[in-house]
Design a protein around this motif. Structure first.
Motif, PDB file in Angstrom:
ATOM      1  N   LYS A  77      25.502 -35.710  56.864  1.00 48.07           N
ATOM      2  CA  LYS A  77      26.893 -35.358  57.081  1.00 48.07           C
ATOM      3  C   LYS A  77      26.990 -33.900  57.507  1.00 48.07           C
ATOM      4  CE  LYS A  77      28.659 -38.614  53.634  1.00 48.07           C
ATOM      5  NZ  LYS A  77      29.479 -38.765  52.400  1.00 48.07           N
ATOM      6  N   THR A  78      28.014 -33.603  58.259  1.00 49.92           N
ATOM      7  CA  THR A  78      28.224 -32.231  58.698  1.00 49.92           C
ATOM      8  C   THR A  78      28.726 -31.386  57.535  1.00 49.92           C
ATOM      9  OG1 THR A  78      30.466 -32.777  59.395  1.00 49.92           O
ATOM     10  CG2 THR A  78      28.724 -32.953  61.051  1.00 49.92           C
ATOM     11  N   LEU A  79      28.506 -30.104  57.602  1.00 48.49           N
ATOM     12  CA  LEU A  79      28.961 -29.192  56.560  1.00 48.49           C
ATOM     13  C   LEU A  79      30.478 -29.113  56.564  1.00 48.49           C
ATOM     14  CD1 LEU A  79      26.398 -26.275  56.960  1.00 48.49           C
ATOM     15  CD2 LEU A  79      26.435 -28.021  55.188  1.00 48.49           C
ATOM     16  N   LYS A  80      31.076 -29.247  55.375  1.00 51.87           N
ATOM     17  CA  LYS A  80      32.525 -29.151  55.270  1.00 51.87           C
ATOM     18  C   LYS A  80      32.993 -27.708  55.244  1.00 51.87           C
ATOM     19  CE  LYS A  80      33.050 -33.528  52.818  1.00 51.87           C
ATOM     20  NZ  LYS A  80      33.567 -34.203  51.594  1.00 51.87           N
ATOM     21  N   LYS A  81      32.129 -26.834  54.767  1.00 51.89           N
ATOM     22  CA  LYS A  81      32.474 -25.426  54.698  1.00 51.89           C
ATOM     23  C   LYS A  81      31.552 -24.634  55.613  1.00 51.89           C
ATOM     24  CE  LYS A  81      34.165 -25.593  49.931  1.00 51.89           C
ATOM     25  NZ  LYS A  81      34.033 -25.023  48.574  1.00 51.89           N
ATOM     26  N   GLY A  82      32.082 -23.570  56.137  1.00 51.55           N
ATOM     27  CA  GLY A  82      31.287 -22.736  57.013  1.00 51.55           C
ATOM     28  C   GLY A  82      30.250 -21.932  56.249  1.00 51.55           C
ATOM     29  N   PHE A  83      29.504 -21.187  56.991  1.00 48.93           N
ATOM     30  CA  PHE A  83      28.459 -20.371  56.387  1.00 48.93           C
ATOM     31  C   PHE A  83      29.078 -19.304  55.498  1.00 48.93           C
ATOM     32  CE2 PHE A  83      25.986 -16.418  56.622  1.00 48.93           C
ATOM     33  CZ  PHE A  83      24.815 -16.852  56.002  1.00 48.93           C
ATOM     34  N   GLN A  84      28.522 -19.164  54.316  1.00 47.33           N
ATOM     35  CA  GLN A  84      29.003 -18.168  53.373  1.00 47.33           C
ATOM     36  C   GLN A  84      27.901 -17.155  53.103  1.00 47.33           C
ATOM     37  OE1 GLN A  84      30.364 -20.208  49.880  1.00 47.33           O
ATOM     38  NE2 GLN A  84      32.148 -21.087  50.881  1.00 47.33           N
ATOM     39  N   ARG A  85      28.268 -15.929  53.198  1.00 48.19           N
ATOM     40  CA  ARG A  85      27.291 -14.877  52.961  1.00 48.19           C
ATOM     41  C   ARG A  85      26.941 -14.780  51.482  1.00 48.19           C
ATOM     42  NH1 ARG A  85      29.051  -9.715  56.766  1.00 48.19           N
ATOM     43  NH2 ARG A  85      28.859 -10.797  58.783  1.00 48.19           N
ATOM     44  N   PHE A  86      25.759 -14.305  51.243  1.00 50.96           N
ATOM     45  CA  PHE A  86      25.303 -14.141  49.863  1.00 50.96           C
ATOM     46  C   PHE A  86      26.114 -13.055  49.162  1.00 50.96           C
ATOM     47  CE2 PHE A  86      22.680 -11.742  46.859  1.00 50.96           C
ATOM     48  CZ  PHE A  86      22.411 -12.743  45.932  1.00 50.96           C
ATOM     49  N   ARG A  87      26.528 -13.357  47.959  1.00 51.14           N
ATOM     50  CA  ARG A  87      27.267 -12.393  47.153  1.00 51.14           C
ATOM     51  C   ARG A  87      26.526 -12.152  45.845  1.00 51.14           C
ATOM     52  NH1 ARG A  87      33.636 -14.261  47.632  1.00 51.14           N
ATOM     53  NH2 ARG A  87      33.828 -13.983  49.905  1.00 51.14           N
ATOM     54  N   VAL A  88      26.591 -10.943  45.415  1.00 57.23           N
ATOM     55  CA  VAL A  88      25.928 -10.596  44.162  1.00 57.23           C
ATOM     56  C   VAL A  88      26.634 -11.326  43.019  1.00 57.23           C
ATOM     57  CG1 VAL A  88      25.307  -8.726  42.605  1.00 57.23           C
ATOM     58  CG2 VAL A  88      25.278  -8.351  45.076  1.00 57.23           C
ATOM     59  N   PRO A  89      25.901 -12.052  42.174  1.00 54.77           N
ATOM     60  CA  PRO A  89      26.540 -12.772  41.065  1.00 54.77           C
ATOM     61  C   PRO A  89      27.322 -11.823  40.162  1.00 54.77           C
ATOM     62  CG  PRO A  89      24.247 -13.447  41.331  1.00 54.77           C
ATOM     63  CD  PRO A  89      24.448 -12.270  42.219  1.00 54.77           C
ATOM     64  N   SER A  90      28.502 -12.310  39.721  1.00 53.57           N
ATOM     65  CA  SER A  90      29.377 -11.499  38.881  1.00 53.57           C
ATOM     66  C   SER A  90      29.555 -12.177  37.531  1.00 53.57           C
ATOM     67  CB  SER A  90      30.740 -11.306  39.545  1.00 53.57           C
ATOM     68  OG  SER A  90      31.633 -10.643  38.679  1.00 53.57           O
ATOM     69  N   PHE A  91      29.802 -11.376  36.505  1.00 51.88           N
ATOM     70  CA  PHE A  91      30.069 -11.896  35.173  1.00 51.88           C
ATOM     71  C   PHE A  91      31.546 -12.255  34.992  1.00 51.88           C
ATOM     72  CE2 PHE A  91      26.395  -9.003  34.552  1.00 51.88           C
ATOM     73  CZ  PHE A  91      25.466  -9.957  34.160  1.00 51.88           C
ATOM     74  N   TRP A  92      32.365 -12.061  36.022  1.00 55.87           N
ATOM     75  CA  TRP A  92      33.788 -12.340  35.959  1.00 55.87           C
ATOM     76  C   TRP A  92      34.092 -13.693  36.587  1.00 55.87           C
ATOM     77  CZ3 TRP A  92      37.403  -9.583  33.349  1.00 55.87           C
ATOM     78  CH2 TRP A  92      37.078  -8.290  32.971  1.00 55.87           C
ATOM     79  N   GLU A  93      34.978 -14.461  35.941  1.00 60.79           N
ATOM     80  CA  GLU A  93      35.525 -15.689  36.506  1.00 60.79           C
ATOM     81  C   GLU A  93      37.022 -15.474  36.711  1.00 60.79           C
ATOM     82  OE1 GLU A  93      34.663 -19.016  34.036  1.00 60.79           O
ATOM     83  OE2 GLU A  93      32.497 -18.616  33.970  1.00 60.79           O
ATOM     84  N   THR A  94      37.518 -15.811  37.897  1.00 59.97           N
ATOM     85  CA  THR A  94      38.910 -15.544  38.226  1.00 59.97           C
ATOM     86  C   THR A  94      39.648 -16.845  38.560  1.00 59.97           C
ATOM     87  OG1 THR A  94      38.407 -15.187  40.568  1.00 59.97           O
ATOM     88  CG2 THR A  94      38.282 -13.273  39.112  1.00 59.97           C
TER      89      THR A  94
END
Length: 375
Positions: A77-94
């Motif tokens: 299947k084709t990707l539903k979301k576009g390419f996402q750049r790597f982000r540094v993991p955070s301890f915060w959930e929003t």
């Protein structure tokens, strides 16, 4: 290939001497011949080199499949979301959400009668959660405001809430669900409240009342965080009435003003009431079915000094039914009982209170269909 060198040894000399005699067919010892040799006891013996080649034997394991894998792209299947750049993991959930609920009724030549009306309710919710090691910090801000427009009447307020909750917890063991907690709650409203149709005398305003509760205790939070129980044996409750007219009348439990015989104020009413008591709060979230969620928020408070055993109740129950990603329906009820909030207060012509009134159960029910958007 391995190379093994056998150096001449003393016990091999007699054997080599006999082999040489036989090979030459002589009975006498021939003259020694020097050919890249080593002299041992005046006898020259050649170095003997033996080479052996060992072939590696490779036997594949019986459980190894040596077939070429078959590649099929039919189920990809084709990707539903576009390419996402790597982000540094955070301890915060929003969590951020915005919604509008609208209800409307209209009549045209309706024999049974009725007035056209429309109601709207807007709400915002911001949640920030921090998790690191054995620390957990939950912060929630809820803003709600609703209006009703009915034919032949002015706008009326149907909902008005500003609520902030912050809970900081620490647990000793990783697998424990009990936390040592410190919690802060703050509640107030945006605009004036009236006993309609009277619009001249407000019965509440911004920060009149305003409630601030701060205390320490313990919390039990399940692993999925759908159940949260907070117990605080020591909580300070501050009630603010920053409108002086309401403070002078002794609204929301503050000390009222002292008047003279003609009704003039001698000592203004207090703007702050401080209490110390026990607080129990509970937040529950339960999935009844797919896209149907039941939420409950319960606050119980009792003051140690003024009226211990008399419990202030604030219970909110909401049923959320999600149609799709953006459309939802909710049915909510809220019950409040506070003995500091009095109803049916009676005053004479001079403004003197002849009947202080009595506390009553407050009940609210809301049904709405609207748009919910998370960002």
């Amino acid at each position: 290939m391995k190379r093994i060198a056998l150096k001449p040894l003393k016990f091999l000399l007699p054997l080599l001497f006999l082999v040489t005699l036989v090979s030459h067919g002589q009975d006498t010892i021939p003259a020694p011949i020097i050919v890249d040799s080593v002299t041992v006891d005046s006898i020259a013996v050649d170095t003997i080199v033996i080479r052996r080649t060992v072939d590696k034997i490779y036997t594949p394991k019986k459980d190894v499949n040596l077939q070429i894998p078959k590649i099929d792209f039919k189920k990809t299947k084709t990707l539903k979301k576009g390419f996402q750049r790597f982000r540094v993991p955070s301890f915060w959930e929003t969590e951020n959400s915005f919604g509008i609920n609208i209800s409307e009724v209209a009549f045209v030549n309706w024999n049974a009668g009725g007035d056209n009306a429309i109601s709207g309710l807007g709400f915002l919710k911001f949640a920030r959660k921090y998790k690191f090691s054995n620390f957990q910090w939950d912060n929630n801000l809820e803003l709600r405001y609703g209006l009703n427009a009915q034919e032949g009447q002015k706008l009326r307020k149907t909902e008005d809430v500003i609520r902030l909750t912050s809970n900081l917890g620490f647990k000793k063991e990783n697998n424990s669900r009990w936390f040592y907690s410190v919690q802060l709650n703050f509640n107030t409203q945006f605009s004036n409240g009236y006993t309609y149709p009277d619009r001249d005398t407000p019965i509440s305003r911004f920060m009149a009342p305003g409630y601030l509760l701060f205390g320490a205790g313990t919390s039990y939070i399940t692993k999925d965080e759908k159940f949260n129980l907070y117990l605080s044996p020591l909580t300070q409750k501050s009630t603010f009435v920053l409108d002086q007219d309401l403070a002078d009348s002794g609204a929301f439990g503050v000390d009222e003003a002292i008047l003279d015989a003609e009704g003039n104020v001698i000592t203004p009413g207090k703007n702050h009431l401080l209490e110390l008591g026990i607080l129990i709060t509970n937040n529950l979230s339960y999935n009844i079915a797919d896209n149907v969620e039941l939420k409950s928020r319960l606050n119980l408070y009792s003051d140690y000094i003024k009226s211990f055993g008399n419990i202030d109740v604030d219970w909110e129950l909401t049923l959320n039914m999600k149609v799709n990603k953006y459309i939802s329906t909710n049915l909510g009820t809220q019950v409040i009982f506070d003995d500091d909030i009095l109803f049916d207060v009676v005053k004479d012509d001079t403004g003197t209170v002849t009947n202080a009134g009595t506390p009553k159960i407050q009940f609210k029910q809301v049904l709405g269909v609207g748009i919910l958007y998370g960002f």
